[in-house]
Design an enzyme around this catalytic site. Sequence first.
Site, mmCIF file in Angstrom:
data_model
loop_
_atom_site.group_PDB
_atom_site.id
_atom_site.type_symbol
_atom_site.label_atom_id
_atom_site.label_comp_id
_atom_site.label_asym_id
_atom_site.label_seq_id
_atom_site.Cartn_x
_atom_site.Cartn_y
_atom_site.Cartn_z
ATOM 1 C CG HIS A 340 15.673 47.263 7.665
ATOM 2 N ND1 HIS A 340 16.278 46.112 7.168
ATOM 3 C CD2 HIS A 340 16.687 48.146 7.837
ATOM 4 C CE1 HIS A 340 17.582 46.307 7.051
ATOM 5 N NE2 HIS A 340 17.863 47.530 7.469
ATOM 6 C CB CYS A 341 12.858 42.011 8.509
ATOM 7 S SG CYS A 341 11.167 42.366 8.024
ATOM 8 C CB SER A 342 13.369 40.703 3.800
ATOM 9 O OG SER A 342 14.347 39.801 4.286
#
Length: 756
Positions: A340-342
């Site tokens: 995941h990232c943001s």
Amino acid sequence: MINQVNDVEMVRRGVHTPGTLHLTTHHLIFRENAVSSKEVWVCYPIMAYVERRPFSAFTGFSALRIRCRDFAFLSFNFNNERDSKAVFDTLMALACVPCVDHLYAFYYHPGSAERTVNTWDIYDPVKEFQRMGVGTTIKSWRVTTINEDYQFCPTYPRVLVVPASVPDSVLTYAGRYRSKARIPMLSYIHPLNHCTITRSSQPLVGLKQNRSAQDERFIHAIFTTTKVPNTYGASQENLIVDARPTTNAIAQTALGAGSENMENYRFARKVYLGIDNIHVMRESLNKVYEALKDSDITPLPPNRELLYKSGWLKHISTVMEGAVLMGKRIHYYHSHVLVHCSDGWDRTAQLSSLAQIFLDPYFRTIDGFIMLVEKEWLACGHRFAERCGHLSSEKSFVQASDKGGNTGSQSTAHQAFSNVMSAAKSAAEKASAGGGGGSSSHGASLKYTAPIFHQFLDCVYQLLRQFPDRFEYQERFLRRMLYHLYSCQYGTFLYNNEKERTDANVSQRAQSVWDYFVVRKKEFINPRYLPDLDQGDRGADAVIFPDPKNIRWWHEVFGRSEEEMSVVTLNGIGSTATAQAEVQNRRRLQQYQQPKSQQQKPRLMPTSQSHTYDSLRDVASSTLSSWASTMAASSNAWANAASPYIASSSAYLSSSYADAVEQPRASEIESSLIYHPSHKSAFSATLSTADSDVSLPTSDYSRSSQSTTTTGERELEDTREHEAIEKLAGMSLDPLDSYSLTHGGNSDEAYIPETQ
């Protein structure tokens, strides 16, 4: 508004071509005056920047300079100010449309070939996951209907695949702990060991260090869908990948989000990849544009120093490194990966897509690549409309002031026109927002645009270059996809997620971009493709892993040659001087390459060349021995500095002088020393801090110390040296050792590679 202007001069790469300019509803068309009557078509959405320069008595014309998103640079010269101003105002009025419904896709009439196909239903998520084994050979995963009406997560697809052991009630609570309810969902199951790639958004940890028992149970269920096989090296240390830089992830904590507290996920490890956000990527590409900005009026090459300062290749390399890390954890270590990232729709899509191309040869075919873009980008909610900025802004149309001070009234008129256009656009957006014809959210600020999908295509280009016989599609396939990302000729990329496309009924009102590629499939076939190499699609031979440091400019997309743009150094990225040295070295080596019919038997070099070769060999041998003796105690910078040196030298160290007598070999070793002076400084800096207790073969096996040995002793020591170098070249570290690991809260934990 103006429709046609005669006696216009188009300038492209410094070449001046007279002709006629036509302004249609959706295209600018330039037709040459020559007998061939060639035409240049430019669709309005692909224009990124338009600058009007007023009439100058010195030049004798007024100019419009246009920079396109596909890196085409054009300039049009007009004989009078009136025509220039009229064309400029007309372009701005036609390009800055108030809503998505006014884009070309809803007026485009396809040709006869495209009318025979309808590819809006080309992607069936249920069939795609069944291809991976969900519901057939693999029973540990199931399809859930929790998002059937898009109420659970508006930015996710209708079809979600989750562990069979997790009921929908747990998903409901887990969704409250993930940003925008983007829970971990299945993207890929590796056919070799059934390990998975799942993707999500960031957890809502916040300053209070919130936790969710349902989220922890959910991820634990994902990581336990397979058991560790009884094979050597299968450790199954499952991985949570946070694509962001560590500081960015920590900063999100103040906003109520953040990253997983590993005290609550002791069944996994976490790694930060350090991939920058959309704003950094946008500025990086803007600097590339700056390096190319005069491509309309001059045939000169781009500014290589500006290309280097853009950092574009560095970002591509970082994304590739992260994807390689994920792929190797799954394939070699039988581990699961959650990424995941943001919000999970930019960097997450890049990493997940690339890792799947590494692991599955299906995605290296044209049909498979289309499925991948549909599954990882379109269905999972990459914000194409927002990132691409399909609705142009008046800010992209600039009227340069006349230094002579003669355009004051014209500037005032231009400002008045801009004010009227802005007011009309705002009114139209408000009206369309109430009528459902288009969303005002599409008129978002340009500060949210970013070349995320462009970066992904660039990474795939790097794969094509490193593995030219493992892909069914060729480079032009990627280039045309980048073009249609911005052309707005098709409806596929016009919206931000599956729900928006469904609400807009786009499949009934516009053509799918896959129509274009399906009917022209033969044009994009790679003639070097060897599908037989991937026939064992459940074995190791079907997997490819690129070298993330071996990155080059995608020169075709910029309309340039490789030599004009390539900048090569020790780590694959560098300055103009090193690029020129590399080009000269390549040309010199090519002089020695002859057709097979002209090749002769190897001949001995003169004594002086023999002595030079032995000296070079001793230097390289000594350096490699020093590197081997300090590897255990050195930092990752050591490996980065040493790997290109070993690649260019080790192949020659195990050969005797008689086996390496041809000049090209000596020249290549020599070039590795001459054109990479940073080797010496990097090696010296590391040697000063190295652990001297580690003992491996050193100068005892050097050629210079063999003068008094017998033939048998020399052969024995040759064998020892050869074995030592082979062992050295075969050394590899676990890919996790290259990244910042956290385990047990904020404490750092040393990681011992399983290969030691």
